[in-house]
Design an enzyme around this catalytic site. Structure first.
Site, short mmCIF file in Angstrom:
data_model
loop_
_atom_site.label_atom_id
_atom_site.label_comp_id
_atom_site.label_asym_id
_atom_site.label_seq_id
_atom_site.Cartn_x
_atom_site.Cartn_y
_atom_site.Cartn_z
N GLY A 8 1.42 16.05 10.89
CA GLY A 8 0.94 16.49 11.93
C GLY A 8 0.54 17.94 10.32
O GLY A 8 0.54 19.02 10.44
N GLY A 11 -2.26 20.72 10.78
CA GLY A 11 -2.57 21.78 11.73
C GLY A 11 -1.69 23.09 10.98
O GLY A 11 -2.05 23.20 10.27
N GLN A 12 -1.94 23.93 11.78
CA GLN A 12 -1.55 24.85 11.69
C GLN A 12 -0.42 25.45 10.77
O GLN A 12 -0.88 26.00 9.75
CB GLN A 12 -1.79 26.34 12.89
CG GLN A 12 -1.30 27.57 12.97
CD GLN A 12 -1.54 28.25 14.17
OE1 GLN A 12 -0.95 28.05 14.76
NE2 GLN A 12 -2.05 29.40 13.78
N ASP A 53 -0.92 7.81 12.66
CA ASP A 53 -0.92 8.16 14.35
C ASP A 53 0.63 8.15 14.44
O ASP A 53 1.08 6.56 14.31
CB ASP A 53 -2.24 7.40 15.33
CG ASP A 53 -1.66 8.01 16.55
OD1 ASP A 53 -0.60 8.25 16.92
OD2 ASP A 53 -2.31 7.70 17.41
N TYR A 142 2.69 21.57 28.01
CA TYR A 142 3.28 22.16 26.83
C TYR A 142 5.10 22.10 26.83
O TYR A 142 5.14 21.66 25.89
CB TYR A 142 2.54 22.83 26.57
CG TYR A 142 2.42 23.32 24.56
CD1 TYR A 142 2.79 22.20 23.93
CD2 TYR A 142 3.01 24.49 24.35
CE1 TYR A 142 3.24 22.44 22.41
CE2 TYR A 142 3.57 24.84 23.18
CZ TYR A 142 3.48 23.54 21.89
OH TYR A 142 3.87 23.97 20.68
N LYS A 146 8.31 20.09 25.49
CA LYS A 146 9.29 20.66 24.40
C LYS A 146 10.71 21.02 24.20
O LYS A 146 11.00 20.90 23.69
CB LYS A 146 8.63 22.16 24.10
CG LYS A 146 7.05 22.22 23.30
CD LYS A 146 7.82 21.54 21.81
CE LYS A 146 6.60 21.62 20.64
NZ LYS A 146 6.32 21.37 19.89
#
Length: 318
Positions: A8, A11-12, A53, A142, A146
């Site tokens: 990732g 991503g942010q 992936d 989500y 988590k």
């Protein structure tokens, strides 16, 4: 840590943590794992990248072998609002992807950093000064993925000795990347709207108070935990960390100190408001402070000033 794989990486968090790791450990030693978004020029030029992936076990093992990876920073995830719209996909990426990372790490002797979230709590969790160890009954997919991830990481550390570590991040505010479907996205979009339009329409209620953290503090927290003496760590997965407890009206007022004609309106999104209402207002992060000396550097005032200073050049007339 010698050779690090970041899943990732576009991503942010990954877009800022990957360069920070490269500065610390050398560009050639930090592999950017990318999937949905191609790497930007900076990410591609400053070190290796790998199309990955995390649901593909074969590709994951191949990347670890090719680059002799000893540490995996596993950031690949669907965020809260996006996950709520696609719950089965969220489970597949957020949980099955993590299991693949943990199993590959067990087989190949890698350490794992897995960032967690305030979403791992739920409406029955104490909302104020949320303890490190408390009831966790999230009611979003989500959040379910988590808290499941926390337990899987605990299990692999206890059962197989995999060095797993993680943080429960609050909402993150970044000047580099826009968020991708989170409940605290407003805290980033508001800065762009303030500089561009002098007005922002917020999807959360004015007094919805949640923990936030400026991305430089988040990057530093991740790296400090990864480098911490494992002997001191009792709560490996995952530590509460926070910097400030803020409502949209607070953030808007601080921005207005710099941009006096800025105004905020509210058009409540019931899905994201319900998610926000289920989360803590402020987390107790004493365990992180005691076990690896965590200390934030940015409060609301410092964050707002730095964000506006950093972003202002994008909106300055040519």
């Amino acid at each position: 840590m010698k050779n690090i794989l970041v899943t990732g990486a576009t991503g942010q968090i990954g877009a800022e943590l990957t360069p920070a790791l490269r500065r610390r450990y050398g560009g050639a030693n930090v592999v950017a794992g990318v999937h949905a978004r191609p790497p930007d020029r900076e990410l591609a030029d400053e070190g290796p990248w790998y199309s990955l992936d995390v649901r593909d076990r074969t590709a994951l093992h191949a990347a670890i072998a090719e680059y002799r990876i000893d540490t995996i920073v596993h950031l690949a995830s669907l965020l809260s609002a996006t996950a709520e719209a696609q719950p089965q996909l969220a489970w597949d990426i957020n949980v099955n992807g993590l299991i693949n990372v943990l199993e590959a790490s067990r087989a190949r002797g890698c350490a794992v950093f897995f960032p967690n979230s305030i979403a791992a709590f739920g409406p029955s969790t104490p909302a104020e000064h949320t303890p490190q160890d408390t009831i966790q009954r999230p009611n979003t997919i989500y959040g379910i993925t988590k808290v499941t991830g926390e337990l899987w990481c605990d299990y692999y550390q206890r059962r197989y000795g995999v060095d797993t570590r993680g943080l429960r991040f609050p909402g993150l505010v970044s000047s580099k990347t826009l968020p991708g479907g989170g409940t605290t996205d407003y805290a980033v979009h508001i800065f762009h709207a303030a500089l561009k339009d002098r007005r922002y329409e917020c999807f959360l209620k004015a007094d919805t108070r949640l923990d936030l953290m400026y991305m430089p503090d988040a990057i530093r927290a991740a790296m400090e935990l990864m480098e911490a003496d494992g002997v001191r760590l009792r709560h490996r997965n995952a530590y509460n960390v926070t910097a400030m407890s803020v409502a949209p009206q607070d953030l808007a007022a601080e921005i207005a100190r710099h941009i006096p004609d800025f105004a905020i309106d509210y058009a409540i999104d019931p899905v994201r408001q319900a998610i926000a209402d289920s989360w803590p207002r402020h987390m107790d992060d004493r365990a992180a402070r005691e076990e690896w000396d965590w200390q934030p550097r940015f409060d609301l005032r410092a964050m707002v000033k730095d964000m506006l200073d950093t972003l202002s050049s994008r909106y300055r007339p040519a």
